[in-house]
Each structure stands twice: as structure tokens, then as C-alpha cells.
Write a protein that holds these residues in place. Structure first.
Motif, short mmCIF file in Angstrom:
data_model
loop_
_atom_site.label_atom_id
_atom_site.label_comp_id
_atom_site.label_asym_id
_atom_site.label_seq_id
_atom_site.Cartn_x
_atom_site.Cartn_y
_atom_site.Cartn_z
N ALA A 185 -7.55 -2.01 -3.48
CA ALA A 185 -7.25 -2.56 -2.14
C ALA A 185 -5.78 -2.97 -2.01
O ALA A 185 -5.25 -3.05 -0.91
N CYS A 186 -5.15 -3.24 -3.14
CA CYS A 186 -3.76 -3.74 -3.14
C CYS A 186 -2.74 -2.62 -3.35
O CYS A 186 -1.57 -2.90 -3.58
N THR A 187 -3.18 -1.37 -3.27
CA THR A 187 -2.30 -0.24 -3.64
C THR A 187 -1.02 -0.20 -2.82
O THR A 187 -1.05 -0.18 -1.59
N MET A 188 0.10 -0.20 -3.50
CA MET A 188 1.41 0.01 -2.88
C MET A 188 2.04 1.23 -3.55
O MET A 188 1.53 1.72 -4.56
N ILE A 189 3.13 1.71 -2.98
CA ILE A 189 3.84 2.83 -3.60
C ILE A 189 5.16 2.29 -4.15
O ILE A 189 5.95 1.71 -3.41
N VAL A 190 5.35 2.42 -5.44
CA VAL A 190 6.56 1.92 -6.09
C VAL A 190 7.25 3.11 -6.75
O VAL A 190 6.67 3.78 -7.61
N PHE A 206 -6.50 2.59 0.55
CA PHE A 206 -6.82 4.02 0.60
C PHE A 206 -5.71 4.79 1.33
O PHE A 206 -5.37 5.91 0.93
N VAL A 207 -5.18 4.20 2.39
CA VAL A 207 -4.10 4.88 3.13
C VAL A 207 -2.90 5.08 2.21
O VAL A 207 -2.34 6.18 2.13
N ARG A 249 -16.07 9.84 5.09
CA ARG A 249 -15.05 9.83 6.15
C ARG A 249 -13.63 9.71 5.56
O ARG A 249 -12.68 10.26 6.10
N ILE A 250 -13.51 8.96 4.47
CA ILE A 250 -12.18 8.82 3.85
C ILE A 250 -11.70 10.19 3.33
O ILE A 250 -10.54 10.57 3.54
N ILE A 268 -11.89 1.88 -4.31
CA ILE A 268 -13.32 1.71 -4.04
C ILE A 268 -13.51 1.22 -2.60
O ILE A 268 -12.78 0.34 -2.14
N CYS A 269 -14.49 1.81 -1.93
CA CYS A 269 -14.88 1.29 -0.60
C CYS A 269 -16.28 0.70 -0.75
O CYS A 269 -17.25 1.42 -0.99
#
Ligand code: FES
Ligand code: FES
Length: 190
Positions: free
Chosen positions: A80-85, A139-140, A174-175, A166-167
Motif C-alpha cells: 500500500a505504501c509503494t513509491m518509486i525511488v 497498485f497504481v 479489475r486491477i 495485496i488488495c
């Protein structure tokens, strides 16, 4: 050649002195109190004073007021905390802010251009790929990272690219549909 030899001797001597000094004084201690930390988030420089133990997620959510990416498990299991580094999807709850200095950090807030959504955000809206929406920013971001690296992934590459998220509402069909809909619409990076 002679001068290179002298330089080599001097460099070796300097290194030996540095090692000796470190052996006497020990490694430099940072913290445990607040220390200056500078982050580059969505192209903007953010200067903070935080303890070295603060995670990238907490620094950005609690101190920089960018609350798009979510804290759910806080232990590197849900995404849920995914960022792009620096081009890679990372769990920001399991990354220290202090070690993210000097890197390009991107959060979900940095995707849209004004009122125009990023193609991945648009695809999630178009196919209604969310229920409670709590997992959606992660997820985005994972989908953006995947498509920037592999603009036209196969079904199995999509599943692999998103398998760190995880959803809990179970919106996976749908994802995957959204990720497929965004194929070919994201500019490749690096
Ligand atoms: S909140 Fe970071 S992986 Fe779950
Ligand atoms: S939509 Fe609710 S957790 Fe994914």
C-alpha cells in the motif's frame, strides 16, 4: 611514472591514517535525535529534521503532508505504501528516509499533470479497479513502475510486476484489467 608512485604512497599513507583515526574514535554516530534530512519528492526539495529511524513513508506522510501513499501493514508485505525511488518500486514503510537522500522519490501525488490523470490512474478509473481504494495508490505506483520499464508486458509480466501488492477487497481482476488497459500508454523510462 615517478610522480604517480609518490601519489600512490601518499594516498596509502592518508588511508592508513584515516583508518587509524576511525579505529580510535569509532564510526560517526548519527542520531538518535533529529538530524537534517533532505528529500527530493516529485521533483521538489523537502528539508526535514527527523530521527534517523524514521521511514520514508512516515517522513512523507507525517512531515511533508503527502498522504496519498498509505500505511497498512507497515512491515513490507502489502504494497500500500509503494513509491518509486530512482525508477524502482519500493515499500516506503521499509525504507529509511535518511537513506533516500539524493534519490528521485515519486509518490502518487506526482503522477497527474494538472487536471489530467496519468494514463495508469485513468485506466484504474475507467475500469473501476477499486472498492475501498486503500490499496489503490500502491497498485497504481507499482503499475507505473512496471510499465515504465516494460511498456507492453505480457499477462505473466503484469502478474509478476504487481505480485508485491495485496488488495484485501479482492479487486484483482479489475486491477489486472486496468494494467492491461494502460499498456502502451506510459512513456518508458530508463
Ligand atoms: S504498508 Fe508498506 S508494505 Fe504494507
Ligand atoms: S480496494 Fe480495498 S483493499 Fe483494495
Amino acid at each position: 611514472m615517478k610522480s604517480a608512485g609518490v601519489t600512490g604512497v601518499v594516498t596509502a599513507a592518508t588511508a592508513a591514517v584515516a583508518t587509524e583515526v576511525e579505529a580510535q574514535t569509532g564510526p560517526r554516530v548519527i542520531g538518535p535525535g533529529d538530524v537534517p534530512v533532505t528529500l527530493t519528492v516529485n521533483g521538489r526539495r523537502i528539508e526535514l529534521r527527523i530521527e534517523p529511524r524514521v521511514t520514508l513513508l512516515d517522513a512523507i506522510r507525517n512531515r511533508a503532508d503527502l498522504t496519498g501513499n498509505k500505511r497498512v501493514c507497515d512491515r513490507g508485505t502489502c504494497g500500500a505504501c509503494t513509491m518509486i525511488v530512482d525508477g524502482r518500486a519500493v515499500y516506503s514503510c521499509s525504507t529509511l528516509a535518511i537513506e533516500s537522500q539524493g534519490k528521485q522519490i515519486r509518490t502518487v501525488e506526482g503522477l497527474a499533470s494538472g487536471a489530467t490523470l496519468h494514463p495508469v490512474q485513468q485506466a484504474f478509473c475507467d475500469v473501476d479497479a477499486m472498492m475501498c481504494g486503500f490499496c489503490t495508490p500502491g497498485f497504481v505506483m507499482a503499475t507505473v513502475a512496471l510499465l515504465e520499464k516494460t511498456p507492453n508486458p505480457t499477462e505473466s509480466q503484469i502478474r509478476h510486476g504487481l505480485d508485491g501488492n495485496i488488495c484485501r477487497c479482492g479487486t484483482f481482476v479489475r486491477i489486472l484489467e486496468a494494467a492491461n488497459a494502460a499498456k502502451g500508454k506510459v512513456v518508458a523510462r530508463g
